[in-house]
Design a protein around this motif. Structure first.
Motif, PDB file in Angstrom:
ATOM      1  N   GLU A 173      -7.094  71.030  54.690  1.00  0.00           N
ATOM      2  CA  GLU A 173      -7.356  70.611  56.065  1.00  0.00           C
ATOM      3  C   GLU A 173      -8.835  70.284  56.263  1.00  0.00           C
ATOM      4  O   GLU A 173      -9.190  69.309  56.928  1.00  0.00           O
ATOM      5  CB  GLU A 173      -6.924  71.716  57.033  1.00  0.00           C
ATOM      6  CG  GLU A 173      -5.413  71.817  57.192  1.00  0.00           C
ATOM      7  CD  GLU A 173      -5.012  72.646  58.404  1.00  0.00           C
ATOM      8  OE1 GLU A 173      -5.937  73.093  59.131  1.00  0.00           O
ATOM      9  OE2 GLU A 173      -3.804  72.828  58.621  1.00  0.00           O
TER      10      GLU A 173
ATOM     11  N   GLN B 244       4.365  75.546  53.483  1.00  0.00           N
ATOM     12  CA  GLN B 244       3.769  74.226  53.695  1.00  0.00           C
ATOM     13  C   GLN B 244       2.631  74.257  54.701  1.00  0.00           C
ATOM     14  O   GLN B 244       1.859  73.305  54.777  1.00  0.00           O
ATOM     15  CB  GLN B 244       4.854  73.242  54.164  1.00  0.00           C
ATOM     16  CG  GLN B 244       6.084  73.179  53.266  1.00  0.00           C
ATOM     17  CD  GLN B 244       5.780  72.619  51.899  1.00  0.00           C
ATOM     18  OE1 GLN B 244       4.678  72.151  51.658  1.00  0.00           O
ATOM     19  NE2 GLN B 244       6.723  72.694  50.979  1.00  0.00           N
ATOM     20  N   THR B 245       2.535  75.332  55.524  1.00  0.00           N
ATOM     21  CA  THR B 245       1.486  75.389  56.539  1.00  0.00           C
ATOM     22  C   THR B 245       0.848  76.765  56.535  1.00  0.00           C
ATOM     23  O   THR B 245       1.437  77.748  56.066  1.00  0.00           O
ATOM     24  CB  THR B 245       2.048  75.105  57.947  1.00  0.00           C
ATOM     25  OG1 THR B 245       2.948  76.172  58.311  1.00  0.00           O
ATOM     26  CG2 THR B 245       2.785  73.765  57.986  1.00  0.00           C
ATOM     27  N   GLN B 246      -0.370  76.841  57.124  1.00  0.00           N
ATOM     28  CA  GLN B 246      -1.067  78.127  57.247  1.00  0.00           C
ATOM     29  C   GLN B 246      -0.273  79.074  58.143  1.00  0.00           C
ATOM     30  O   GLN B 246      -0.233  80.280  57.916  1.00  0.00           O
ATOM     31  CB  GLN B 246      -2.469  77.899  57.820  1.00  0.00           C
ATOM     32  CG  GLN B 246      -3.409  77.165  56.847  1.00  0.00           C
ATOM     33  CD  GLN B 246      -4.729  76.806  57.509  1.00  0.00           C
ATOM     34  OE1 GLN B 246      -4.769  76.024  58.435  1.00  0.00           O
ATOM     35  NE2 GLN B 246      -5.807  77.380  57.029  1.00  0.00           N
ATOM     36  N   GLU B 247       0.373  78.510  59.148  1.00  0.00           N
ATOM     37  CA  GLU B 247       1.153  79.339  60.073  1.00  0.00           C
ATOM     38  C   GLU B 247       2.272  80.053  59.333  1.00  0.00           C
ATOM     39  O   GLU B 247       2.526  81.242  59.561  1.00  0.00           O
ATOM     40  CB  GLU B 247       1.727  78.468  61.183  1.00  0.00           C
ATOM     41  CG  GLU B 247       2.526  79.254  62.220  1.00  0.00           C
ATOM     42  CD  GLU B 247       3.087  78.374  63.324  1.00  0.00           C
ATOM     43  OE1 GLU B 247       3.736  78.915  64.239  1.00  0.00           O
ATOM     44  OE2 GLU B 247       2.860  77.148  63.273  1.00  0.00           O
TER      45      GLU B 247
ATOM     46  N   LEU C 276      -4.296  75.426  51.445  1.00  0.00           N
ATOM     47  CA  LEU C 276      -4.004  74.669  52.663  1.00  0.00           C
ATOM     48  C   LEU C 276      -5.240  74.563  53.550  1.00  0.00           C
ATOM     49  O   LEU C 276      -5.505  73.515  54.143  1.00  0.00           O
ATOM     50  CB  LEU C 276      -2.865  75.350  53.433  1.00  0.00           C
ATOM     51  CG  LEU C 276      -1.501  75.353  52.729  1.00  0.00           C
ATOM     52  CD1 LEU C 276      -0.518  76.239  53.476  1.00  0.00           C
ATOM     53  CD2 LEU C 276      -0.945  73.941  52.621  1.00  0.00           C
TER      54      LEU C 276
END
Length: 603
Positions: free
Chosen positions: A79, A41-44, A75
């Motif tokens: 953003e 769900q996130t780049q991290e 993602l």
């Protein structure tokens, strides 16, 4: 139809009985054997997973790396698009937008570069190894050809030929383009060896027996895989068994067809479970997508033009939070739709909270304006509180009170203070006025005496300890009588009110009289007269219509939720409880309107 190894790809399996010399391999499941990776769900999260992969990059799954790369840039683009939209919404020119540096992109590129470098080195080493293996197998073919052409005693060359076969099997991968060609030559020389050297029966039968034992063992291993809990692991284990099966020499001619049929049947069972697993997974993911789509539709169907009050927004906020909680209980949607459906839901939630923030910002500004207006009324009331022109000043203060009620709310931290300031000035004037009006004072004293008598009767009922129907009826009668009595002296009003309600509430608790009846009783005891009653009635009518509209909205939402799942769930139960609570509130409002109507008839 029999298909010989020489004219079909090595990744397919022959569907019918085949000769012992054909190539048994795993059935093609290209349409269902698709890797399933947990969406990020996130780049991290993407960078963290790539960091893990980088530790053992040479053995990593290239499809997963490509999937993570695609996810990261989706993602990253989302953003940047959001930042660009925010920049434009704040009045910026789209051509002037410059995206901020993304630290995760820098880290992502570093890790991808490291993985690529390691895999490039591995690929080069693997190609070199394949080329070396090719040369080794070509050398073995030359030796096999020489043995076939020799005139020596077969007993002398048998063991040497078997050793060459073992060496051949020990050599692993070769260049893909050479696989079929090598295998054809190997099969050709093997068949010629057994046909031309004419091994004696003892050697031949012993060789067939050992091959049968090995192939029987592989059949048993393949049959056990049908009970393996992990169907994906079972499928990959089966591939290895097929490789071993093809590397084992022939069995007796009369057993060749039956041993291959047994191995093929076991393979078919494993392949069927593997295919069913992915079909079930696909069906489950589609069901998850359907549920998430319904949730998106509910979130997108918000009627923002009907949200006028804090309570309206708070109720809808609880609905959104309930939808978000429901979302978290639903598993992944199909991979190609998982990110899209999540972005759709997030967009609907973002839109809601964006509009809510705008509403509260506007309300805050309105409250500040309302506070200034109410302060101005306070100043006017304070300037009149010492007036002795009873009639004119009373009319002006009454008008100021009406004007006060037309002004909207103020912030909670200022509400009590500004109200006490205003009502204090008004009450002071009217208290002085009451003192100067002896006739009215005598009536108030008489009313006070009546109310004190009612308090004594309620105290007696409480002391008796009885909780029968007669006690309940007496309590209701006394409450009704209290409500019918007019004003009492101002300085005694709070004392009498507190004593009465303390006893009444205590009796209500003993008699299990509902909270709704108590609220109605409190409301009746606080009813005023004249214009206030009409204004209060209009306000209650608006409240009634608002509750009616809210119930209709919840019932519509309940229909959406029910269509999403035939089984009951927590969200459906919560919405149902809300509807029942709102119906109770609506019934209480209706009774309050009836109480005002009765009061107006008495006036």
């Amino acid at each position: 139809m029999e298909v010989n190894e020489t004219n079909r790809p090595l990744t397919e399996v022959q569907e019918n009985n085949v000769p012992e010399t054909s190539v048994p391999t795993v059935e093609s499941v290209e349409s269902t054997d698709k890797p399933v990776y947990a969406p990020k769900q996130t780049q991290e999260e993407v960078v963290e997973r790539l960091t893990e992969i980088n530790k053992d990059a040479c053995n990593a799954d290239k499809q997963e790396i490509d999937f993570l790369k695609q996810t990261f840039y989706k993602l990253h683009k989302a953003e940047q698009d959001a930042a660009r939209k925010a920049f434009i919404d704040e009045g910026g020119n789209a051509d002037d937008f410059v995206p901020a540096p993304d630290p995760w992109e820098t880290r992502f590129k570093e890790i991808m570069s490291s993985i690529k470098e390691k895999r490039s080195v591995m690929a080069a080493e693997l190609e070199q190894e394949k080329e070396e293996n090719l040369q080794k197998k070509l050398a073995i073919l030359d030796k096999m050809k020489a043995l076939i052409e020799t005139t020596e005693d077969t007993s002398k060359i048998y063991n040497e030929f078997k050793q060459l076969q073992q060496e051949w099997n020990d050599i692993k991968q070769v260049p893909v383009g050479k696989v079929n060609e090598l295998w054809k030559s190997y099969q050709l020389y093997t068949e010629k060896f057994y046909d031309m050297v004419k091994l004696n029966n003892e050697f031949r039968e012993y060789d067939f027996k050992k091959n049968l034992e090995q192939k029987t063992h592989l059949c048993e291993a393949a049959e056990k895989l049908a009970e393996e809990p992990d169907v994906v692991s079972a499928f990959h284990q089966l591939q290895k068994l097929h490789q071993e099966f093809r590397n084992i020499g022939p069995v007796a001619k009369d057993l060749r067809e039956s041993i291959w049929a047994r191995f093929k049947a076991a393979s078919t069972a494993v392949n069927r479970r593997h295919q069913q697993h992915f079909e079930m997974l696909k069906e489950k993911e589609q069901n998850n997508l359907d549920q998430k789509t319904v949730i998106c539709e509910i979130a997108e169907a918000m009627e923002y033009d009907k949200l006028k009050t804090f309570a309206d927004w708070e109720n809808k906020t609880q609905e959104i939070l309930a939808l978000q909680a429901k979302w978290k209980t639903i598993g992944y949607a199909p991979q190609k739709m998982n990110v899209k459906i999540f972005e759709r839901f997030r967009a609907a939630c973002d839109e809601f909270f964006k509009r809510k923030a705008a509403f509260f910002k506007q309300i805050k500004e309105n409250m500040a304006e309302n506070l200034e207006k109410k302060k101005a009324l306070c100043e006017k009331a304070e300037a009149l509180k010492d007036s002795t022109d009873w009639k004119q000043t009373a009319e002006i203060l009454t008008q100021l009170q009406k004007e006060w009620k037309t002004i909207g709310p103020v912030a909670k931290k200022h509400s009590d203070a500004v109200w006490k300031r205003f009502i204090g000035a008004c009450d002071y004037f009217f208290a002085q006025k009451n003192k100067a009006t002896s006739s009215q004072r005598s009536v108030e004293i008489e009313n006070m005496t009546k109310k004190e008598e009612i308090i004594k009767q309620l105290a007696a009922l409480d002391a008796s300890g009885t909780t029968d129907d007669n006690t309940a009826e007496q309590t209701r009668s006394l409450v009704k009588e209290w409500n019918s009595i007019g004003h009492v002296p101002f300085k005694e009003k709070d004392r009498l009110y507190n004593e009465f309600h303390k006893l009444a509430d205590k009796l209500f608790d003993k008699l299990n009289i509902s909270a709704s009846e108590r609220k109605l009783s409190d409301f009746k005891s606080g009813l005023g007269k004249g214009d206030n009653l009409y204004r209060d009635r209009e306000k209650l009518v608006r409240t009634y219509e608002g509750l009616k509209s809210d119930i209709q909205t919840y019932e519509n939402n309940l229909g959406f939720l029910s269509s999403a799942s035939k089984k009951g769930n927590t969200l459906v139960a919560e919405v149902t409880r809300k509807i029942e609570r709102l119906k109770g509130d609506m019934e209480l409002v209706l009774k309050k309107i009836e109480a005002i109507d009765e009061k107006l008839k008495e006036a």
